[in-house]
Scaffold this active site. Structure first.
Site, PDB file in Angstrom:
ATOM      1  N   SER A 304       0.845  -1.199   0.000  1.00 43.29           N
ATOM      2  CA  SER A 304       0.000   0.000   0.000  1.00 43.29           C
ATOM      3  C   SER A 304       0.873   1.240   0.000  1.00 43.29           C
ATOM      4  CB  SER A 304      -0.877   0.020   1.249  1.00 43.29           C
ATOM      5  OG  SER A 304      -0.111   0.328   2.408  1.00 43.29           O
ATOM      6  N   ASP A 305       0.309   2.355  -0.441  1.00 48.61           N
ATOM      7  CA  ASP A 305       0.957   3.623  -0.142  1.00 48.61           C
ATOM      8  C   ASP A 305       0.666   3.923   1.326  1.00 48.61           C
ATOM      9  OD1 ASP A 305       2.372   5.973  -0.364  1.00 48.61           O
ATOM     10  OD2 ASP A 305       1.390   6.608  -2.203  1.00 48.61           O
ATOM     11  N   LEU A 306       1.409   4.853   1.888  1.00 49.56           N
ATOM     12  CA  LEU A 306       1.330   5.109   3.319  1.00 49.56           C
ATOM     13  C   LEU A 306      -0.100   5.485   3.730  1.00 49.56           C
ATOM     14  CD1 LEU A 306       2.863   5.310   5.975  1.00 49.56           C
ATOM     15  CD2 LEU A 306       3.427   7.673   5.403  1.00 49.56           C
ATOM     16  N   SER A 308      -2.887   4.131   2.982  1.00 48.46           N
ATOM     17  CA  SER A 308      -3.970   4.016   1.995  1.00 48.46           C
ATOM     18  C   SER A 308      -5.003   2.948   2.381  1.00 48.46           C
ATOM     19  CB  SER A 308      -3.410   3.724   0.602  1.00 48.46           C
ATOM     20  OG  SER A 308      -2.908   2.417   0.487  1.00 48.46           O
TER      21      SER A 308
END
Length: 781
Positions: A304-306, A308
């Site tokens: 994941s992005d941070l 997300s």
């Protein structure tokens, strides 16, 4: 004695046996893990608080020990990162040798003090150099793409990988493969521009340079592709906002660079914050399972992005609770949680409630463990502390940074052949907010820099000219803060000079006064007494592209002196250059050129390097034109009533100090039942007075197609060095993948019909054209 026997016994366990097949080792280790340990393997926590530095000694922090005990973590991110967000400075952060000590201490703790002795996988930010103290800093991605030189970018990526791996990293974040078709978007500088073909070629080069021939190769790190997918075209330019694209547009454009990089071997993919057609990318099973894994054969893991995953319940609101959000993400094929708080207790609760099966969990954990085994972490998790100091920021690496900076510089205008400047000038004025500002030259995702490491434009010019020329410097204005304007002093210096180098633009320079969101994006604040220069970089989306502060006033005042002016623009996104294009005789675009940028710019200004950079993104005349990318879908755009529809400078544009001639186009079509190849060749000659490099570009037009196609599409380019008077035959080969279309029946096909080939030095400057015909249609599996 008991500890020794326990260690010997551990070495005999199947998952510890390096001679067993990786799948057997994964299966054995999974069978020994508790549910909590499995969930912990999917947690990638923020790492910069996980070491202690005190009195010259480096060790693990108490927070690290508690995190390992409570969360059973499997990965860490940005352990060695230093910047205002992390509050790590040159004093509190780590030198390369200290960084190696820190990662060794972390791995030793994992092996000696945890039940199963599973090493951590350490990920670091590596978009234009390792974001750590002491590492070599290269031009940002938009500058890298401006080189139009994948071979050089592969070499650069190899340097970045070598420096990151030397201090204990295993995984580098990058390349960013987002198409930047919305320049108001704050992260334009992190992209390779607007075109899927160029982005794919630079992206493939990055993957090759970072990863090498195979996973686990010495001196390499595996890459994480960002951001999957269509993150660079948010509505209104709002970072992380929703996007409006259909499946055909996704496949023909936005997915294209990712597929190429995955097939090149990229081992990790990061999901984007945005949603597509109402489905967040972090819970999109079609993207992650159907396209990425089944269609492309991706074998690595998705991260994941941070925060997300938390965004599913807290931003997108597709989940009623954090546990439901965790289940949506894992079931969609998202393996690793970047934050350590998206899965963890939320995923354990989701499993307890039956929202996630243990089979799905094992699949995700298996991907992480498989990566660790392939990297050889169980056998060799440590790095040499002595070697780290030698491998980071070597003179050889610095030379690569200088070459990337040189090749990234774009000559936009050179009226009356003002450039190159003569070195026997008596007096030169160097003016502007970006003439001598270290951090404004480096872009976002940059670590603190030691004094003297970064060569500014002022430093580069002084070094180039020596003591024989009087060099006067006046800042004149800030990027944004109109309280710092001093135009009279700038004008006075300009009037005494033979020539003025005016350095303006933008800034992505974070400072320790700025506030930051949990994701690391900067908070936009304008109420402070001193306003930050930062107008670009993550979180700094813009409603206009005009020069901020009093920069235009400064430019106009300097031009009014009547002195010859060379404008150097340093920034992270296209800015409004209408007035400059009309009134300033010479313009250089340098983007954020990195630590060697000042030297490289001086090389170009004084003719020691002939510029050949090309725009990877179109420069609009106004935001009212947006989107203005060159390869929009048919039909052709017609002019506005109050302005042209064409950009000020189009994709692929860039000038040289010499002239080139194109002639004698030839085409050979080789078509079989299953494939088709078209060889396009032509003669290219340097007819000017300087040695130089030309960047010939091949564009393709599908004359008639069953689904609407682009007005033209880049399908070939090269960076060709030619001495004055030299000529060379240049060839490009097109294959069925260059001709294919995502058809109405949702399959890839090459259709019967005519294609037009355009050859030239820019998308709007075509010198040669020809036509060929495909006689047999083909379905591409």
């Amino acid at each position: 004695m008991a500890a020794c026997q326990s260690s010997l016994l551990a070495q005999e366990l199947p998952y510890k046996n390096k001679n067993l097949p990786v799948e057997k080792r994964v299966e054995d280790l999974l069978g020994r893990m508790t549910l909590e340990e499995k969930v912990g393997q999917l947690s990638k926590v923020l790492g910069w608080e996980m070491y202690d530095k005190h009195a010259g000694k480096i060790g693990v922090s108490q927070k690290f020990k508690e995190t390992v005990k409570n969360q059973k973590i499997g990965l860490m991110w940005a352990t060695l990162r230093a910047d205002p967000w992390t509050q790590k400075t040159l004093l509190t952060g780590l030198s390369p040798e200290e960084a190696a000590k820190a990662t060794n201490a972390i791995q030793k703790f994992m092996l000696d003090s945890t039940r199963l002795g599973i090493p951590l996988l350490l990920s670091e930010e590596t978009p234009h150099g390792h974001m750590a103290i002491g590492a070599t800093t290269f031009p940002t991605a938009i500058g890298q793409a401006s080189t139009w030189n994948p071979f050089l970018i592969q070499k650069m990526a190899g340097v970045i990988a070598a420096e990151a791996s030397a201090v204990g990293a295993h995984n580098g974040y990058g390349p960013v493969l987002d198409l930047a078709r919305e320049p108001r978007w704050s992260r334009t500088e992190e992209s390779y521009g607007e075109d899927p073909y160029l982005v794919s070629k630079i992206g493939e080069a990055m993957v090759r340079g970072m990863q090498g021939e195979q996973l686990g190769q010495a001196g390499k790190v595996f890459s994480t592709l960002k951001h999957f997918v269509a993150y660079g075209v948010p509505e209104g330019g709002h970072n992380g906002g929703s996007v409006s694209v259909g499946e055909r547009d996704l496949r023909m454009n936005y997915l294209y660079p990712f597929e190429k990089a995955v097939r090149q071997g990229a081992w990790s993919v990061m999901t984007a914050y945005n949603s597509i057609d109402g489905i967040p990318c972090s819970s999109n099973s079609w993207l992650l399972n159907e396209v990425l894994r089944k269609e492309w054969g991706f074998k690595g893991f998705v991260v994941s992005d941070l925060l997300s995953i938390q965004g599913l319940s807290g931003g997108h609101n597709t989940a009623a609770s954090p546990a439901e959000g965790a289940s949506q993400a894992l079931n969609a094929g998202l393996d690793v949680d970047l934050s350590g708080s998206g899965y963890g207790k939320n995923l354990l609760l989701a499993i307890k409630e039956g929202l996630v099966s243990e089979e799905e969990l094992n699949q995700a954990v298996g991907r992480v463990l498989r990566t660790k085994f392939l990297l050889g972490l169980f056998e060799n998790p440590f790095v040499s502390e002595k070697e780290a100091k030698k491998k980071v920021a070597s003179q050889e690496n610095i030379e690569v940074a200088r070459q990337v900076a040189r090749e990234s510089i774009i000559l936009l205008k050179n009226e009356g052949h003002l450039l190159p400047l003569k070195k026997d000038l008596k007096r030169i004025a160097v003016i502007g907010p970006n003439a001598d500002n270290v951090y404004n030259q480096l872009g976002d995702y940059t670590a603190p820099q030691a004094e003297g490491k970064v060569k500014t434009v002022l430093a580069g010019i002084k070094e180039k000219l020596g003591s024989g020329t009087q060099v006067d410097y006046v800042k004149g204005a800030a990027i944004r803060d109109m309280g710092q304007t001093d135009i009279p002093s700038a004008v006075a210096a300009a009037k005494q000079a033979d020539v003025v180098v005016l350095v303006v633009g933008g800034s992505s320079a974070r400072d320790f006064k700025t506030s930051y969101q949990a994701t690391g994006a900067a908070e936009v604040e304008s109420s402070k007494e001193t306003i930050s220069d930062m107008e670009s970089g993550e979180g700094f989306d813009r409603a206009s592209l005009d020069m901020m502060g009093d920069q235009l006033k400064l430019m106009q005042a300097i031009q009014a002196t009547g002195k010859p002016v060379v404008l150097v623009v340093i920034k992270g996104r296209p800015l409004n250059l209408n007035w400059a294009d009309e009134h300033i005789p010479a313009i250089l675009d340098a983007w954020y050129p990195g630590q060697e940028g000042g030297t490289a710019i001086a090389d170009v200004l004084f003719g020691d390097y002939n510029p050949a950079g090309r725009l990877p993104i179109s420069v609009p005349r106004s935001i009212g034109q947006l989107p203005v990318y060159y390869n929009h879908q048919k039909p052709k755009h017609h002019p506005y009533i109050d302005q042209e529809s064409t950009p000020l400078y189009s994709f692929g544009y860039g000038l040289s100090y010499t002239e080139f001639e194109y002639k004698n186009i030839e085409m050979e079509v080789l078509e079989g039942d299953e494939d088709v190849n078209v060889v396009v060749s032509f003669d290219l000659a340097n007819t000017g007075s300087f040695d130089g490099e030309e960047v010939p570009q091949l564009y393709l037009i599908d004359e008639v197609s069953s689904a609407v196609s682009a007005v033209k599409q880049l399908r070939g380019f090269d960076r060709v060095p030619l001495m004055k008077g030299e000529s060379r035959k240049v060839s490009f080969t097109l294959d069925q993948n260059d001709l294919k279309l995502w058809g109405a029946n949702k399959d890839w096909q090459v259709e019967i019909g005519k294609f037009r080939v355009l050859i030239g030095p820019a998308s709007d400057n075509i010198k040669l054209n020809g036509e060929f015909e495909v006689m047999n249609s083909k379905i591409i599996k």
